[in-house]
Write an enzyme that holds these catalytic residues in place. Structure first.
Site, PDB file in Angstrom:
ATOM      1  CB  THR A   1      -0.969  -0.107   1.190  1.00  0.00           C
ATOM      2  OG1 THR A   1      -1.662  -1.295   1.108  1.00  0.00           O
ATOM      3  CG2 THR A   1      -1.580   1.175   1.439  1.00  0.00           C
TER       4      THR A   1
ATOM      5  CB  THR B   1      -3.942  -0.248  -0.977  1.00  0.00           C
ATOM      6  OG1 THR B   1      -3.136  -1.723  -1.139  1.00  0.00           O
ATOM      7  CG2 THR B   1      -5.238  -0.638  -0.791  1.00  0.00           C
TER       8      THR B   1
HETATM    9  N1  GLY Z   1      -5.193  -3.974   1.468  1.00  0.00           N
HETATM   10  C1  GLY Z   1      -4.666  -3.677   2.784  1.00  0.00           C
HETATM   11  C2  GLY Z   1      -5.715  -2.622   3.609  1.00  0.00           C
HETATM   12  O1  GLY Z   1      -6.726  -2.230   3.028  1.00  0.00           O
HETATM   13  O2  GLY Z   1      -5.770  -2.627   4.749  1.00  0.00           O
END
Ligand code: GLY
Length: 583
Positions: A392, A410
């Protein structure tokens, strides 16, 4: 508050020495210098943060920070800069920055307007609760790799919503740096695409992806110019026509065609019905500071809020930073809060979340009352039913008016689903893995989640992203921060907040400092290599904690500390080589 007092001593065998640089730190005209990290810790403490008088952008990439800064210097505000930084990250940090993913924006404007913007991906309308289970009920990898792993992207809608409400510069101007860098290219530095080689085998499975990132089957060479002409065309259309180009125009056609080629679910209807949503931020009081952060469908704000509320019963400052008592109390707070996260939290448009109870001080106090300072608790005592991807990215911005913006975005794993949309040149997320594919079964990163986060058509998957702004007792924005790191995001930003409020760590030291993490299950206290002094490790083991020195790094924090005189101190995390730029 004079934060420097908080740096006086720590428990155990290590003593910190604080040397004043000019005036007192934490909200005054400069910060204290911290002279000691644990022995063997990877970063020195001598370095200063970047200092600027008017505006600052801190992101994981120097070109993205420069794009944001150019908007501030052109008279734009922090939201303009956030939009420009976000689109540029999609070009120069495509493994995480994106137009094919989603994110969250938290802002505190100079007039004290506080907002949270949710542009998280949504499950396609044809998604089903058991879509990642095989005939024997086992979880397959389709939620992680390939076309079926993608939620409906929210980033372009999110950027447009933020700009429509707060932006001041023409929309197309904000995309200009990103378009230029995609069209004309940029010189590959070691940090750019360093991740391509390690994932070559997966990326090569998708010809449209290989054509961009592995031309001729090889990663681009360091020092060569990397161009993304298809992405440049997509960005130009978004610049010309707005988000409609992505959700209804030729880019939408390309996305749906890509889905058809690879067996994915996203349709024109999914794209046309996507909406970014303004939500009320989580705002909590922590030792006289206001912490403004992201509500569900991110678990970040609620879970960090619970941890802060729990540790508020303890005088962390007098325990000393990274003392056994400090780490013990923090970990016990994490254990309890993550158990609730994994049971109660999901998309608030789909599930009832007892926000008032979870964030009440009375509830936190009752949990704090179960902490035994001599003994680690057993996670099973708090069983309700996590780790997520670390791929992210976060950026923090403050402008000369005092508008502050924190954005975390992300596509989930590095390079998301690994699928580039043919013709449009952008990577699709694999965010569907953030849902519960099967209650009780860990997702790719070890998170064991419950029914509240089950897959349903049009639902947003639970996130851990925690873009956060800390307001000081006098009402002044003091800290703008956030990080990637999957499940560790919440505990990393909890440490950023307590490093600031309780311990008065200077922003550079706080970003460089080692981090620890506990997420209820697995019942492990993880810490970065050499991130805890051996004596503290031994003491925590004596209390019954199971410790694991993890490999690699934890997080990529981008922070700005605003001093009382308005000076901006920025620190980009060295762990991934980001950059703070200001003027
Ligand atoms: N994909 C990581 C989050 O959204 O926390």
């Amino acid at each position: 508050m004079n934060h420097t007092k908080r740096w006086k001593r720590r428990a155990g065998t290590f003593a910190f020495v604080v040397v004043m640089a000019g005036c007192s730190g934490g909200g005054t005209a400069s910060e204290p210098l911290v002279q000691e990290f644990p022995p063997g810790w990877r970063y020195p403490q001598a370095d200063s943060p970047l200092s600027a008088a008017h505006g600052m952008v801190v992101s994981t990439d120097s070109l993205a920070s420069a794009a944001g800064l150019s908007m501030l210097q052109a008279g734009g505000n922090a939201v303009d800069a956030a939009v420009a930084t976000g689109f540029t990250l999609a070009v120069v940090n495509p493994e995480a920055g994106n137009i094919g993913g989603g994110g969250f924006l938290v802002a505190r404007m100079a007039d004290d307007t506080r907002v949270a913007l949710d542009y998280r991906e949504k499950a396609p309308l044809a998604a089903t609760a058991d879509m990642y289970l095989d005939a024997d009920g086992r979880v397959t990898d389709a939620g992680v790799l390939g076309h079926l792993a993608s939620g409906v992207p929210g980033s372009v809608a999110g950027m447009e919503a933020a700009w429509s409400r707060f932006g001041t510069l023409p929309w197309a101007d904000l995309l200009e740096p990103a378009i230029r860098l995609a069209r004309d290219g940029f010189v590959i530095a070691p940090r750019h695409l360093s991740s391509v080689g390690a994932r070559a085998e997966l990326l090569l499975r998708f010809p449209s992806t290989a054509a961009v990132f592995l031309p001729g089957g090889e990663p681009p060479q360091i020092g060569s110019v990397f161009r993304q002409p298809d992405l440049a065309r997509a960005l130009q259309s978004i610049a010309d026509e707005g988000a409609a180009a992505f959700y209804a125009g030729w880019i939408a056609d390309s996305t749906v065609a890509e889905m058809d080629r690879g067996g994915g679910l996203i349709t024109h209807e999914d794209l046309a019905s996507y909406d970014a949503v303004w939500r009320d931020p989580v705002v909590l009081d922590y030792r006289g500071h206001e912490v403004i952060t992201m509500p569900p469908p991110s678990s970040g704000g609620v879970t960090m809020g619970q941890i802060l509320n729990i540790v508020e019963s303890f005088d962390l400052a007098s325990m000393g930073w990274l003392s056994a008592d400090h780490v013990h109390v923090a970990v016990e707070g994490m254990r309890r809060a993550y158990a609730d996260r994994n049971y109660f939290l999901g998309d608030p448009d789909f599930v009832e979340i007892p926000m008032g109870r979870l964030l009440s001080q009375a509830y936190a106090d009752s949990l704090a009352g179960t902490i035994d300072m001599r003994l680690a608790s057993d996670s099973r005592a708090f069983n309700r039913v996590p780790e997520e991807s670390t791929q992210t990215t976060h950026y923090s911005i403050v402008d000369r008016e005092g508008n502050a913006v924190a954005v975390t975005t992300t596509i989930n794993s590095w390079f998301g689903s690994k699928v580039v949309v043919r013709g449009a040149g952008y990577l699709l997320n694999n965010e569907m893995d953030d849902f519960t594919s099967k209650p009780g079964v860990p997702n790719q990163f070890g998170l064991v989640q419950g029914e509240a986060n089950a897959i349903a058509p049009g639902k947003r998957m639970l996130s851990a992203m925690t873009p956060t702004i800390v307001v000081g007792p006098e009402g002044r924005t003091e800290l703008v921060t956030g990080t990637p790191g999957g499940a560790t995001i919440i505990t990393t930003i909890f440490q950023a907040v307590t490093n600031h409020v309780d311990f008065g760590l200077p922003v550079r030291a706080s970003v460089d400092a080692p981090r620890f993490h506990h997420q209820h299950l697995p019942d492990l206290l993880r810490y970065e290599p050499s991130g805890l002094p051996p004596a503290i490790v031994q003491e925590l083991q004596r209390r019954g904690h199971v410790l694991e020195e993890r490999t690699g790094i934890s997080g990529d924090v981008q922070s700005i500390h605003v001093l009382e005189d308005g000076t901006l101190l920025g620190a980009a995390d060295r762990r991934r080589g980001g950059q703070a730029l200001g003027y």
